[in-house]
Design a protein around this motif. Structure first.
Motif, PDB file in Angstrom:
ATOM      1  N   GLU A   6       0.831  -1.197   0.000  1.00 18.53           N
ATOM      2  CA  GLU A   6       0.000   0.000   0.000  1.00 18.53           C
ATOM      3  C   GLU A   6       0.867   1.249   0.000  1.00 18.53           C
ATOM      4  OE1 GLU A   6      -2.111  -2.992   2.826  1.00 18.53           O
ATOM      5  OE2 GLU A   6      -0.080  -2.249   2.502  1.00 18.53           O
ATOM      6  N   SER A   7       0.338   2.310  -0.575  1.00 18.68           N
ATOM      7  CA  SER A   7       0.991   3.609  -0.541  1.00 18.68           C
ATOM      8  C   SER A   7      -0.067   4.690  -0.707  1.00 18.68           C
ATOM      9  CB  SER A   7       2.058   3.730  -1.632  1.00 18.68           C
ATOM     10  OG  SER A   7       1.487   3.609  -2.921  1.00 18.68           O
ATOM     11  N   GLY A   8       0.321   5.927  -0.467  1.00 17.92           N
ATOM     12  CA  GLY A   8      -0.568   7.053  -0.678  1.00 17.92           C
ATOM     13  C   GLY A   8      -1.171   7.646   0.572  1.00 17.92           C
ATOM     14  N   LEU A  18      -7.570  11.828  -0.599  1.00 19.26           N
ATOM     15  CA  LEU A  18      -6.372  11.024  -0.782  1.00 19.26           C
ATOM     16  C   LEU A  18      -6.708   9.870  -1.710  1.00 19.26           C
ATOM     17  CD1 LEU A  18      -4.834  10.593   2.796  1.00 19.26           C
ATOM     18  CD2 LEU A  18      -3.806  11.837   0.891  1.00 19.26           C
ATOM     19  N   ARG A  19      -5.719   9.387  -2.444  1.00 16.82           N
ATOM     20  CA  ARG A  19      -5.866   8.174  -3.220  1.00 16.82           C
ATOM     21  C   ARG A  19      -4.833   7.161  -2.750  1.00 16.82           C
ATOM     22  NH1 ARG A  19      -4.953   7.127  -9.672  1.00 16.82           N
ATOM     23  NH2 ARG A  19      -2.784   7.395  -8.966  1.00 16.82           N
ATOM     24  N   LEU A  20      -5.315   6.046  -2.240  1.00 14.36           N
ATOM     25  CA  LEU A  20      -4.439   4.970  -1.820  1.00 14.36           C
ATOM     26  C   LEU A  20      -4.225   4.001  -2.971  1.00 14.36           C
ATOM     27  CD1 LEU A  20      -5.874   4.118   1.716  1.00 14.36           C
ATOM     28  CD2 LEU A  20      -4.226   5.894   1.055  1.00 14.36           C
ATOM     29  N   SER A  21      -3.022   3.467  -3.057  1.00 19.81           N
ATOM     30  CA  SER A  21      -2.687   2.488  -4.077  1.00 19.81           C
ATOM     31  C   SER A  21      -2.271   1.184  -3.430  1.00 19.81           C
ATOM     32  CB  SER A  21      -1.540   2.984  -4.968  1.00 19.81           C
ATOM     33  OG  SER A  21      -1.891   4.163  -5.642  1.00 19.81           O
ATOM     34  N   CYS A  22      -2.574   0.088  -4.089  1.00 16.43           N
ATOM     35  CA  CYS A  22      -2.156  -1.235  -3.652  1.00 16.43           C
ATOM     36  C   CYS A  22      -1.542  -1.935  -4.848  1.00 16.43           C
ATOM     37  CB  CYS A  22      -3.344  -2.027  -3.102  1.00 16.43           C
ATOM     38  SG  CYS A  22      -2.979  -3.742  -2.674  1.00 16.43           S
ATOM     39  N   THR A  78      -2.615  -2.790 -10.193  1.00 15.58           N
ATOM     40  CA  THR A  78      -2.761  -1.964  -9.004  1.00 15.58           C
ATOM     41  C   THR A  78      -4.229  -1.708  -8.705  1.00 15.58           C
ATOM     42  OG1 THR A  78      -0.639  -0.873  -9.396  1.00 15.58           O
ATOM     43  CG2 THR A  78      -2.193   0.251  -7.955  1.00 15.58           C
ATOM     44  N   TYR A  80      -6.895   0.716  -6.355  1.00 17.11           N
ATOM     45  CA  TYR A  80      -6.919   2.047  -5.770  1.00 17.11           C
ATOM     46  C   TYR A  80      -8.125   2.225  -4.862  1.00 17.11           C
ATOM     47  CZ  TYR A  80      -3.731   2.953  -9.633  1.00 17.11           C
ATOM     48  OH  TYR A  80      -2.677   2.904 -10.515  1.00 17.11           O
ATOM     49  N   GLN A  82      -9.976   5.689  -3.828  1.00 19.21           N
ATOM     50  CA  GLN A  82     -10.101   7.139  -3.866  1.00 19.21           C
ATOM     51  C   GLN A  82     -10.972   7.576  -2.697  1.00 19.21           C
ATOM     52  OE1 GLN A  82      -8.708   9.470  -6.083  1.00 19.21           O
ATOM     53  NE2 GLN A  82      -9.471  10.894  -4.532  1.00 19.21           N
ATOM     54  N   THR A 121      -1.065   1.367   5.304  1.00 12.08           N
ATOM     55  CA  THR A 121      -0.604   2.737   5.157  1.00 12.08           C
ATOM     56  C   THR A 121      -1.463   3.637   6.039  1.00 12.08           C
ATOM     57  OG1 THR A 121      -0.079   4.491   3.553  1.00 12.08           O
ATOM     58  CG2 THR A 121      -2.073   3.196   3.128  1.00 12.08           C
TER      59      THR A 121
END
Length: 127
Positions: A6-8, A18-22, A78, A80, A82, A121
């Motif tokens: 995970e990031s973001g 925020l937008r999280l990414s996996c 990936t 996401y 949002q 994250t």
């Protein structure tokens, strides 16, 4: 073995986004049912959103309906999350998860259904 990262995450003011990414490796996101969970301070891990392996099925927890959207980019492998109109109550560690044994159409809302997890994250929303 499937790996999820995970990031973001970060610190935002209430009302922000925020937008999280996996990012997944070892398995394409299109061949697994995916989910987002979160764990707030002193709380258990709860479902936030999920989609089926087909990508068409969607589930959102009541607390995030209308504010959060889950999606995936198969080319980037990936998933996401949002997050819009963030509230202090959204403060938590957010985890992505994969169910590699999923059928094509089912959305899974129980953590027990997922066999691979990211490390999480942190999302912090200030008032």
């Amino acid at each position: 073995q499937v790996q999820l990262v995970e990031s973001g995450g970060g610190l935002v003011q209430a009302g922000g986004s925020l937008r999280l990414s996996c990012a997944a490796s070892g398995r394409t996101v299109s061949t697994a049912a995916m989910g987002w969970f979160r764990q707030g301070p002193g709380e258990g891990r709860v479902i936030v959103a999920a989609f089926s392996r087909s990508g068409g099925g969607r589930y959102y927890a009541d607390s995030v309906k209308g504010r959060f959207t889950v999606s995936r980019d198969n080319a980037k492998n990936t998933m996401y999350l949002q997050m819009n109109s963030l509230k202090p109550e959204d403060t938590a560690v957010y985890y992505c998860a994969a169910n590699t044994g999923a059928d094509y159409y089912t959305t899974y809302t129980s953590s027990a259904a997922y066999d691979y997890w990211g490390q999480g994250t942190q999302v912090t929303v200030s008032s």
